[in-house]
Design a protein around this motif. Structure first.
Motif, PDB file in Angstrom:
ATOM      1  N   SER A   1      -7.384   6.983  -8.254  1.00 16.89           N
ATOM      2  CA  SER A   1      -7.164   7.799  -9.446  1.00 16.89           C
ATOM      3  C   SER A   1      -6.232   7.024 -10.379  1.00 16.89           C
ATOM      4  N   PRO A   2      -6.372   7.200 -11.699  1.00 15.05           N
ATOM      5  CA  PRO A   2      -5.421   6.548 -12.609  1.00 15.05           C
ATOM      6  C   PRO A   2      -4.033   7.155 -12.552  1.00 15.05           C
ATOM      7  N   LEU A   3      -3.906   8.273 -11.841  1.00 12.65           N
ATOM      8  CA  LEU A   3      -2.617   8.950 -11.739  1.00 12.65           C
ATOM      9  C   LEU A   3      -1.879   8.478 -10.487  1.00 12.65           C
ATOM     10  N   GLY A   4      -0.605   8.225 -10.631  1.00 15.55           N
ATOM     11  CA  GLY A   4       0.198   7.803  -9.496  1.00 15.55           C
ATOM     12  C   GLY A   4       1.510   7.219  -9.974  1.00 15.55           C
ATOM     13  N   THR A   5       2.428   7.046  -9.054  1.00 12.63           N
ATOM     14  CA  THR A   5       3.709   6.440  -9.368  1.00 12.63           C
ATOM     15  C   THR A   5       4.092   5.474  -8.254  1.00 12.63           C
ATOM     16  N   HIS A   6       4.987   4.548  -8.569  1.00  6.50           N
ATOM     17  CA  HIS A   6       5.597   3.719  -7.540  1.00  6.50           C
ATOM     18  C   HIS A   6       6.936   3.220  -8.065  1.00  6.50           C
ATOM     19  N   ASP A   7       7.781   2.834  -7.132  1.00  6.56           N
ATOM     20  CA  ASP A   7       9.054   2.234  -7.498  1.00  6.56           C
ATOM     21  C   ASP A   7       8.769   0.822  -7.997  1.00  6.56           C
ATOM     22  N   PRO A   8       9.061   0.524  -9.264  1.00  5.18           N
ATOM     23  CA  PRO A   8       8.706  -0.783  -9.803  1.00  5.18           C
ATOM     24  C   PRO A   8       9.673  -1.897  -9.410  1.00  5.18           C
ATOM     25  N   VAL A   9      10.769  -1.567  -8.756  1.00  3.76           N
ATOM     26  CA  VAL A   9      11.757  -2.587  -8.425  1.00  3.76           C
ATOM     27  C   VAL A   9      11.199  -3.517  -7.348  1.00  3.76           C
ATOM     28  N   GLY A  10      11.188  -4.805  -7.621  1.00  4.64           N
ATOM     29  CA  GLY A  10      10.827  -5.788  -6.612  1.00  4.64           C
ATOM     30  C   GLY A  10      12.095  -6.249  -5.910  1.00  4.64           C
ATOM     31  N   TRP A  11      12.474  -7.528  -6.148  1.00  2.43           N
ATOM     32  CA  TRP A  11      13.731  -8.016  -5.603  1.00  2.43           C
ATOM     33  C   TRP A  11      14.881  -7.140  -6.064  1.00  2.43           C
ATOM     34  N   PRO A  12      15.804  -6.723  -5.171  1.00  3.07           N
ATOM     35  CA  PRO A  12      15.855  -7.074  -3.744  1.00  3.07           C
ATOM     36  C   PRO A  12      15.394  -5.956  -2.818  1.00  3.07           C
ATOM     37  N   THR A  13      14.938  -4.801  -3.379  1.00  3.51           N
ATOM     38  CA  THR A  13      14.713  -3.629  -2.524  1.00  3.51           C
ATOM     39  C   THR A  13      13.286  -3.519  -2.008  1.00  3.51           C
ATOM     40  N   PHE A  14      12.285  -3.821  -2.854  1.00  6.39           N
ATOM     41  CA  PHE A  14      10.868  -3.786  -2.431  1.00  6.39           C
ATOM     42  C   PHE A  14      10.510  -2.471  -1.737  1.00  6.39           C
ATOM     43  N   GLU A  15      10.850  -1.380  -2.369  1.00 10.28           N
ATOM     44  CA  GLU A  15      10.616  -0.091  -1.723  1.00 10.28           C
ATOM     45  C   GLU A  15       9.138   0.222  -1.545  1.00 10.28           C
ATOM     46  N   ASP A  16       8.330  -0.061  -2.564  1.00 10.14           N
ATOM     47  CA  ASP A  16       6.923   0.340  -2.524  1.00 10.14           C
ATOM     48  C   ASP A  16       5.935  -0.827  -2.481  1.00 10.14           C
ATOM     49  N   TRP A  17       6.400  -2.016  -2.722  1.00  6.56           N
ATOM     50  CA  TRP A  17       5.515  -3.176  -2.698  1.00  6.56           C
ATOM     51  C   TRP A  17       6.326  -4.403  -2.335  1.00  6.56           C
ATOM     52  N   PRO A  18       5.686  -5.423  -1.751  1.00  3.11           N
ATOM     53  CA  PRO A  18       4.262  -5.512  -1.413  1.00  3.11           C
ATOM     54  C   PRO A  18       3.892  -4.607  -0.235  1.00  3.11           C
ATOM     55  N   ALA A  19       2.614  -4.264  -0.173  1.00  4.37           N
ATOM     56  CA  ALA A  19       2.060  -3.428   0.884  1.00  4.37           C
ATOM     57  C   ALA A  19       0.578  -3.765   1.007  1.00  4.37           C
ATOM     58  N   PRO A  20      -0.050  -3.502   2.148  1.00  2.00           N
ATOM     59  CA  PRO A  20      -1.458  -3.874   2.311  1.00  2.00           C
ATOM     60  C   PRO A  20      -2.380  -3.308   1.246  1.00  2.00           C
ATOM     61  N   ASP A  21      -2.051  -2.111   0.729  1.00  2.00           N
ATOM     62  CA  ASP A  21      -2.926  -1.470  -0.247  1.00  2.00           C
ATOM     63  C   ASP A  21      -2.386  -1.527  -1.663  1.00  2.00           C
TER      64      ASP A  21
ATOM     65  N   LYS B   1      12.729 -13.718 -10.713  1.00  2.00           N
ATOM     66  CA  LYS B   1      11.695 -13.716 -11.743  1.00  2.00           C
ATOM     67  C   LYS B   1      10.301 -13.713 -11.116  1.00  2.00           C
ATOM     68  N   ALA B   2      10.153 -14.389  -9.977  1.00  2.00           N
ATOM     69  CA  ALA B   2       8.833 -14.483  -9.351  1.00  2.00           C
ATOM     70  C   ALA B   2       8.359 -13.134  -8.825  1.00  2.00           C
ATOM     71  N   LEU B   3       9.266 -12.363  -8.238  1.00  2.00           N
ATOM     72  CA  LEU B   3       8.875 -11.093  -7.619  1.00  2.00           C
ATOM     73  C   LEU B   3       9.423  -9.927  -8.426  1.00  2.00           C
ATOM     74  N   ALA B   4       8.964  -9.863  -9.667  1.00  2.00           N
ATOM     75  CA  ALA B   4       9.288  -8.745 -10.553  1.00  2.00           C
ATOM     76  C   ALA B   4       7.997  -8.019 -10.898  1.00  2.00           C
ATOM     77  N   ASP B   5       8.098  -6.714 -11.094  1.00  2.00           N
ATOM     78  CA  ASP B   5       6.922  -5.917 -11.427  1.00  2.00           C
ATOM     79  C   ASP B   5       6.484  -6.196 -12.866  1.00  2.00           C
ATOM     80  N   CYS B   6       5.272  -5.777 -13.202  1.00  2.00           N
ATOM     81  CA  CYS B   6       4.789  -5.901 -14.572  1.00  2.00           C
ATOM     82  C   CYS B   6       5.616  -4.999 -15.491  1.00  2.00           C
ATOM     83  N   PRO B   7       5.941  -5.460 -16.694  1.00  2.00           N
ATOM     84  CA  PRO B   7       6.707  -4.608 -17.616  1.00  2.00           C
ATOM     85  C   PRO B   7       6.042  -3.271 -17.897  1.00  2.00           C
ATOM     86  N   ASP B   8       4.703  -3.243 -17.948  1.00  2.00           N
ATOM     87  CA  ASP B   8       4.011  -1.992 -18.246  1.00  2.00           C
ATOM     88  C   ASP B   8       4.012  -1.023 -17.069  1.00  2.00           C
ATOM     89  N   HIS B   9       4.510  -1.439 -15.895  1.00  2.00           N
ATOM     90  CA  HIS B   9       4.648  -0.517 -14.768  1.00  2.00           C
ATOM     91  C   HIS B   9       5.938   0.293 -14.847  1.00  2.00           C
TER      92      HIS B   9
END
Length: 538
Positions: A111-131, A86-94
């Motif tokens: 830009s407002p345009l972009g995508t990312h993998d919203p899955v946090g635990w357990p894969t964390f493909e796109d976040w966290p990251a420095p940017d 629950k702690a490391l879950a993405d925002c529902p609107d993502h």
């Protein structure tokens, strides 16, 4: 990263796979999942032979900023009573692929345009990251790894911004800044209790909220992390202004200062991002400056007001043509700015001087980052006249020419968490000032969860990488690559993707600048305590 919106079958497959992973990792009766720390050994306790404490200081991070800005702009939490899932879950609107994560995309891609993998635990493909600036960067197990690696003092900045909260369309919390500060102070104590519960009971955890320098010194000597509460908010005490008319009184300032002090707040900014009834701000530049300048208009009724500086000190420049976005150009008359260098025409107000005097009477530390040069100059004049040492610059948002005045007062300066090479350049550039004024240490203000980028991987590090495992600065702890769920991070390729990689970054600093920089940073907590003690004993 997703490239297109997944269909129903794809979503079903993802959900089934996630369920299978969860069942495989948490069989009936097993302990709930948790992040690894990947640090083995006992942290240093006691003091150096001269009686000073040893350890790193982070004078500027935001553990609970997810509660600010309406409570829906930042995703994830440092802890959740129901655990990491629950702690490391993405925002529902993502969901489902980050297309609607407008703030994340703006900050990460411009830009407002972009995508990312919203899955946090357990894969964390796109976040966290420095940017990745809207995803949680300071989960408690990651902070624990930093503590085991040498962190001994952290200023947890309680943060709020009414105007940004009101603009952002999704919210579940109030936009009242004082109430959000109260909430974050409670969350800090709740995290202390949460860690205590997992460490054997009250008082046994490594995370300790402190109110006095003596208490902090005792905590650090015991090998634990001393956490100081600070405040970085745009309208402290409710002191906004509209067309120059203040919305607060001296009595209101006194009451709110008393309340904040009773909450345990010991460090504070008088202005942040927007001009207010206390002081004018140091401008933002570039694309971010455009957004913040619009916020200043909405908050105060006018854009920033600037003049061409006549002295050597100056604020950040307002970009030519970077005043308002093109889509608003036909709706708002753009302000006209003189040639750079730019200085905010607004400095420390009469109410600002009153608040400053009130902070000094209470032994609080004043952070002058974000003040305009006019405001910072007057603040330093008043502090020098009073001989008051409690002044900070916590994350490189101050005119560098004022560094010698801060050190001469007995104050503390910590650098923003830049990449390794830039951070070491700043350390070298200011070394003679610390030597001149007998300042024992150096520190950082990582600004984690503060909508600022964390240190990226060092460019060209293939010939001189951080080699895992490595030893902490005191030799007592061995740190390997950090793992959370299925993701393993390596500072050489991932940078400081989250707070747990701070020890890896400090090891990288050692590779760039040698043992002297680590020795200076290991004296950082002592340096902060000396400033705090000198202020508190006035």
């Amino acid at each position: 990263m997703f490239r297109r919106r997944p269909g129903i079958r794809t979503l079903a497959a993802v959900l089934c796979a996630a369920l299978a992973v969860g069942l495989a990792q948490a069989p009936a009766g097993a302990a709930p999942p948790e992040s690894e720390v990947n640090a083995v050994g006992e942290p240093f306790t006691g003091t150096a032979p001269d009686g000073s404490v040893r350890g790193f200081v982070d004078a500027h991070s935001h553990l609970f900023s997810y509660e600010a800005f309406g409570g829906r702009m930042l995703c994830g939490r440092p802890f959740h009573p129901e655990g990491i899932t629950k702690a490391l879950a993405d925002c529902p609107d993502h969901l489902p692929n980050g297309e609607l994560a407008l703030i994340e995309n703006l900050l990460r891609h411009g830009s407002p345009l972009g995508t990312h993998d919203p899955v946090g635990w357990p894969t964390f493909e796109d976040w966290p990251a420095p940017d990745s600036l809207t995803h949680q960067q300071a989960y408690h197990k990651w902070v624990e790894r930093a503590w085991r690696g040498g962190l001994r003092l952290m200023v947890n900045q309680l943060v709020a911004n009414r105007q940004l909260c009101e603009i952002y369309p999704l919210k579940q919390n109030t936009c009242d800044e004082m109430e959000i500060l109260r909430v974050q102070a409670r969350r800090t104590l709740e995290l202390q209790e949460y860690i205590d519960e997992r460490s054997g009971g009250p008082g046994r955890g490594w995370f300790r909220v402190v109110r006095t320098p003596a208490e902090a010194r005792q905590v650090i000597t015991g090998g634990k992390l001393a956490v100081v509460l600070g405040v970085e908010t745009s309208e402290p005490f409710g002191c906004r202004q509209t067309f120059g008319i203040p919305h607060c009184t001296r009595g209101q300032i006194d009451r709110r200062l008393d309340e904040l002090h009773a909450m345990g707040v010991r460090s504070m900014f008088l202005c942040h991002k927007y001009d207010n009834a206390l002081c004018g701000v140091r401008f933002d530049s570039g694309a971010q400056g455009v957004i913040v300048n619009l916020g200043n208009l909405l908050s105060t009724g006018r854009f920033w007001q600037a003049r061409t500086c006549t002295g050597p000190e100056h604020d950040n420049p307002i970009e030519p043509g970077g005043v308002i976005p093109d889509f608003l150009a036909g709706l708002l008359p753009p302000p006209l700015y003189p040639p750079a260098p730019h200085c905010n025409v607004h400095g420390l107000t009469g109410l600002g001087e009153y608040a400053l005097q009130g902070m000094m009477r209470r032994g609080m530390m004043i952070d002058i980052d974000h003040m305009s040069v006019k405001a910072a100059d007057r603040t330093l004049d008043l502090l020098e006249a009073a001989g008051y040492p409690g002044v900070l610059s916590s994350h490189s948002w101050m005119e560098p020419a004022y560094q010698h005045r801060i050190y001469a007062l007995g104050g503390m300066i910590t650098s923003y968490g830049f990449g390794s090479e830039r951070f070491t350049e700043e350390w070298r550039r200011t070394e003679h000032l610390r030597d001149e004024h007998g300042v024992p240490g150096y520190g950082y203000g990582l600004d984690a969860n503060g909508l600022g980028a964390l240190p990226p991987p060092r460019a060209g590090n293939a010939g001189n990488p951080v080699r895992y495992p490595f030893r902490s600065f005191d030799g007592g702890v061995t740190l390997d690559r950090q793992r959370t769920g299925q993701r393993v991070w390596d500072v050489n390729t991932d940078g400081v993707a989250h707070y747990g990689l701070v020890p890896d970054w400090i090891e990288d600093l050692r590779l760039v600048a040698g043992d002297p920089i680590v020795r200076d940073m290991a004296a950082g907590a002592e340096s902060f305590l000396r400033t705090w003690q000198a202020a508190a004993s006035r």
